[in-house]
Scaffold this motif. Sequence first.
Motif, PDB file in Angstrom:
ATOM      1  N   LEU A 192       0.591  -1.191   0.126  1.00 50.90           N
ATOM      2  CA  LEU A 192       0.137  -0.197   0.023  1.00 50.90           C
ATOM      3  C   LEU A 192       0.974   1.167  -0.068  1.00 50.90           C
ATOM      4  N   LYS A 193       2.068   1.288   0.187  1.00 48.21           N
ATOM      5  CA  LYS A 193       2.914   2.272   0.478  1.00 48.21           C
ATOM      6  C   LYS A 193       3.292   2.704  -1.178  1.00 48.21           C
ATOM      7  N   TYR A 194       2.859   1.819  -2.089  1.00 54.99           N
ATOM      8  CA  TYR A 194       3.249   1.958  -3.473  1.00 54.99           C
ATOM      9  C   TYR A 194       1.906   2.123  -4.429  1.00 54.99           C
ATOM     10  N   ILE A 195       1.035   1.327  -4.080  1.00 56.79           N
ATOM     11  CA  ILE A 195      -0.068   1.142  -4.954  1.00 56.79           C
ATOM     12  C   ILE A 195      -1.509   1.200  -4.089  1.00 56.79           C
ATOM     13  N   LYS A 196      -2.418   2.033  -4.686  1.00 57.49           N
ATOM     14  CA  LYS A 196      -3.574   2.282  -4.014  1.00 57.49           C
ATOM     15  C   LYS A 196      -4.738   1.116  -4.537  1.00 57.49           C
ATOM     16  N   GLN A 197      -4.596   1.000  -5.676  1.00 58.24           N
ATOM     17  CA  GLN A 197      -5.476   0.171  -6.312  1.00 58.24           C
ATOM     18  C   GLN A 197      -4.914  -0.284  -7.685  1.00 58.24           C
ATOM     19  N   ILE A 198      -5.472  -1.442  -8.363  1.00 57.98           N
ATOM     20  CA  ILE A 198      -5.248  -1.788  -9.872  1.00 57.98           C
ATOM     21  C   ILE A 198      -6.543  -2.291 -10.259  1.00 57.98           C
ATOM     22  N   GLU A 199      -6.885  -1.905 -11.612  1.00 56.46           N
ATOM     23  CA  GLU A 199      -8.072  -2.349 -12.269  1.00 56.46           C
ATOM     24  C   GLU A 199      -7.790  -2.912 -13.552  1.00 56.46           C
ATOM     25  N   LEU A 200      -8.195  -4.175 -13.522  1.00 55.01           N
ATOM     26  CA  LEU A 200      -7.963  -4.763 -14.914  1.00 55.01           C
ATOM     27  C   LEU A 200      -9.331  -5.125 -15.480  1.00 55.01           C
ATOM     28  N   HIS A 201      -9.435  -4.477 -16.799  1.00 58.68           N
ATOM     29  CA  HIS A 201     -10.443  -4.357 -17.716  1.00 58.68           C
ATOM     30  C   HIS A 201     -10.522  -5.662 -18.593  1.00 58.68           C
ATOM     31  N   PHE A 202     -11.744  -6.455 -18.888  1.00 59.71           N
ATOM     32  CA  PHE A 202     -12.023  -7.540 -19.558  1.00 59.71           C
ATOM     33  C   PHE A 202     -13.190  -7.184 -20.524  1.00 59.71           C
ATOM     34  N   PRO A 203     -12.819  -6.709 -21.814  1.00 59.92           N
ATOM     35  CA  PRO A 203     -13.830  -6.391 -22.652  1.00 59.92           C
ATOM     36  C   PRO A 203     -15.032  -7.835 -22.609  1.00 59.92           C
ATOM     37  N   LYS A 204     -16.422  -7.387 -22.815  1.00 57.92           N
ATOM     38  CA  LYS A 204     -17.333  -8.332 -22.707  1.00 57.92           C
ATOM     39  C   LYS A 204     -17.109  -9.610 -23.525  1.00 57.92           C
ATOM     40  N   ASN A 205     -17.190 -10.677 -23.159  1.00 55.77           N
ATOM     41  CA  ASN A 205     -17.163 -11.733 -24.052  1.00 55.77           C
ATOM     42  C   ASN A 205     -15.730 -12.029 -24.407  1.00 55.77           C
ATOM     43  N   GLN A 206     -14.801 -11.772 -23.606  1.00 51.83           N
ATOM     44  CA  GLN A 206     -13.455 -11.815 -23.745  1.00 51.83           C
ATOM     45  C   GLN A 206     -12.666 -12.132 -22.270  1.00 51.83           C
ATOM     46  N   SER A 207     -11.580 -13.076 -22.287  1.00 56.82           N
ATOM     47  CA  SER A 207     -11.324 -13.584 -21.185  1.00 56.82           C
ATOM     48  C   SER A 207      -9.769 -12.977 -20.952  1.00 56.82           C
ATOM     49  N   THR A 208      -9.293 -12.343 -21.728  1.00 55.33           N
ATOM     50  CA  THR A 208      -7.928 -11.578 -21.648  1.00 55.33           C
ATOM     51  C   THR A 208      -7.994 -10.152 -21.269  1.00 55.33           C
ATOM     52  N   VAL A 209      -7.207  -9.674 -20.509  1.00 59.69           N
ATOM     53  CA  VAL A 209      -7.110  -8.265 -20.177  1.00 59.69           C
ATOM     54  C   VAL A 209      -6.747  -7.363 -21.448  1.00 59.69           C
ATOM     55  N   SER A 210      -7.621  -6.364 -21.491  1.00 51.00           N
ATOM     56  CA  SER A 210      -7.342  -5.278 -22.684  1.00 51.00           C
ATOM     57  C   SER A 210      -6.811  -3.888 -22.017  1.00 51.00           C
ATOM     58  N   GLN A 211      -6.963  -3.882 -20.740  1.00 54.43           N
ATOM     59  CA  GLN A 211      -6.530  -2.536 -20.226  1.00 54.43           C
ATOM     60  C   GLN A 211      -6.325  -2.873 -18.883  1.00 54.43           C
ATOM     61  N   VAL A 212      -5.130  -1.941 -18.422  1.00 52.84           N
ATOM     62  CA  VAL A 212      -4.874  -1.899 -16.808  1.00 52.84           C
ATOM     63  C   VAL A 212      -4.888  -0.554 -16.289  1.00 52.84           C
ATOM     64  N   ASN A 213      -5.638  -0.044 -15.340  1.00 54.56           N
ATOM     65  CA  ASN A 213      -5.503   1.305 -14.646  1.00 54.56           C
ATOM     66  C   ASN A 213      -5.255   1.012 -13.338  1.00 54.56           C
ATOM     67  N   MET A 214      -4.062   1.888 -13.014  1.00 54.77           N
ATOM     68  CA  MET A 214      -3.388   1.563 -11.616  1.00 54.77           C
ATOM     69  C   MET A 214      -3.235   3.020 -11.171  1.00 54.77           C
ATOM     70  N   THR A 215      -3.594   3.254  -9.838  1.00 56.99           N
ATOM     71  CA  THR A 215      -3.511   4.214  -9.028  1.00 56.99           C
ATOM     72  C   THR A 215      -2.418   3.957  -7.939  1.00 56.99           C
ATOM     73  N   GLU A 216      -1.296   4.798  -7.904  1.00 56.39           N
ATOM     74  CA  GLU A 216      -0.344   4.861  -6.882  1.00 56.39           C
ATOM     75  C   GLU A 216      -0.708   5.497  -5.600  1.00 56.39           C
ATOM     76  N   ALA A 217       0.018   5.176  -4.541  1.00 56.25           N
ATOM     77  CA  ALA A 217      -0.509   5.732  -3.473  1.00 56.25           C
ATOM     78  C   ALA A 217      -0.176   7.548  -3.308  1.00 56.25           C
ATOM     79  N   SER A 218       0.825   7.700  -4.066  1.00 57.18           N
ATOM     80  CA  SER A 218       0.922   9.238  -4.592  1.00 57.18           C
ATOM     81  C   SER A 218      -0.204   9.789  -5.146  1.00 57.18           C
ATOM     82  N   GLY A 219      -1.199   8.903  -5.789  1.00 60.79           N
ATOM     83  CA  GLY A 219      -2.073   9.748  -6.488  1.00 60.79           C
ATOM     84  C   GLY A 219      -1.963   9.770  -7.904  1.00 60.79           C
ATOM     85  N   ASP A 220      -0.570   9.400  -8.233  1.00 62.47           N
ATOM     86  CA  ASP A 220      -0.155   9.196  -9.717  1.00 62.47           C
ATOM     87  C   ASP A 220      -1.030   8.086 -10.477  1.00 62.47           C
ATOM     88  N   THR A 221      -1.170   8.001 -11.730  1.00 59.47           N
ATOM     89  CA  THR A 221      -2.034   6.846 -12.314  1.00 59.47           C
ATOM     90  C   THR A 221      -1.477   6.611 -13.403  1.00 59.47           C
TER      91      THR A 221
END
Length: 208
Positions: free
Chosen positions: A158-187
């Motif tokens: 948590l000192k580095y990462i606040k959260q990570i989001e993995l996006h899967f397009p509907k009807n697809q089982s592989t990740v197409s996008q990652v959104n990450m928010t660091e503890a600093s607020g940088d994305t």
Amino acid sequence: MIKNIAFGAFLLISGFISAQMTAMSGAEAKAFVTKVSSETQEIKTLQSDFTQTKKMDFLDKNIVTYGKMSLKSPNMLSWKYTKPYQYSIVFKDSKIFINDQGKKSSVDAKSKTFEKINKLIVGSSNGKMFSDPEFTVTYFKNGNFNVAKFIPKSAQLLKYIKQIELHFPKNQSTVSQVNMTEASGDTTNIVFKNTKINAAIAASEFNL
């Protein structure tokens, strides 16, 4: 630099969550996890071009980089940034290998934050990321994506990462996008395209 690249790599995968994003029901989340876990069992290799956009509070402009990601089961992962600079990071044999425009180095990845991030990226190709004990996972959906949101449990991460989001397009089982928010607020946002599954990958992709 290594933290940004490693977290961005995590970061190893395409739009942001819209206002219409809603939480999945328990039954929907279970069905989603079961589907992804089952279908990704067949993935042995994964290759994709990516665009990474990093937003930092102290910079007026976003930092946009381009490159190629290569993954080989069970635990080999390569991120090669090609524009606007050349930088490579490879996770292999419990180590991180780095080539910063010709300057090479390595880091022991065991019991380190980088190793945990690497596991989550590799896990996205086989469904195992949903059971990673380092994260609390919640599930959301909208008209275009199913989204798994990962919140670190440990104070160290948590000192580095606040959260990570993995996006899967509907009807697809592989990740197409990652959104990450660091503890600093940088994305960091990583969008994948031209994805190839189970195509042959040269051994040189994991060498620096």
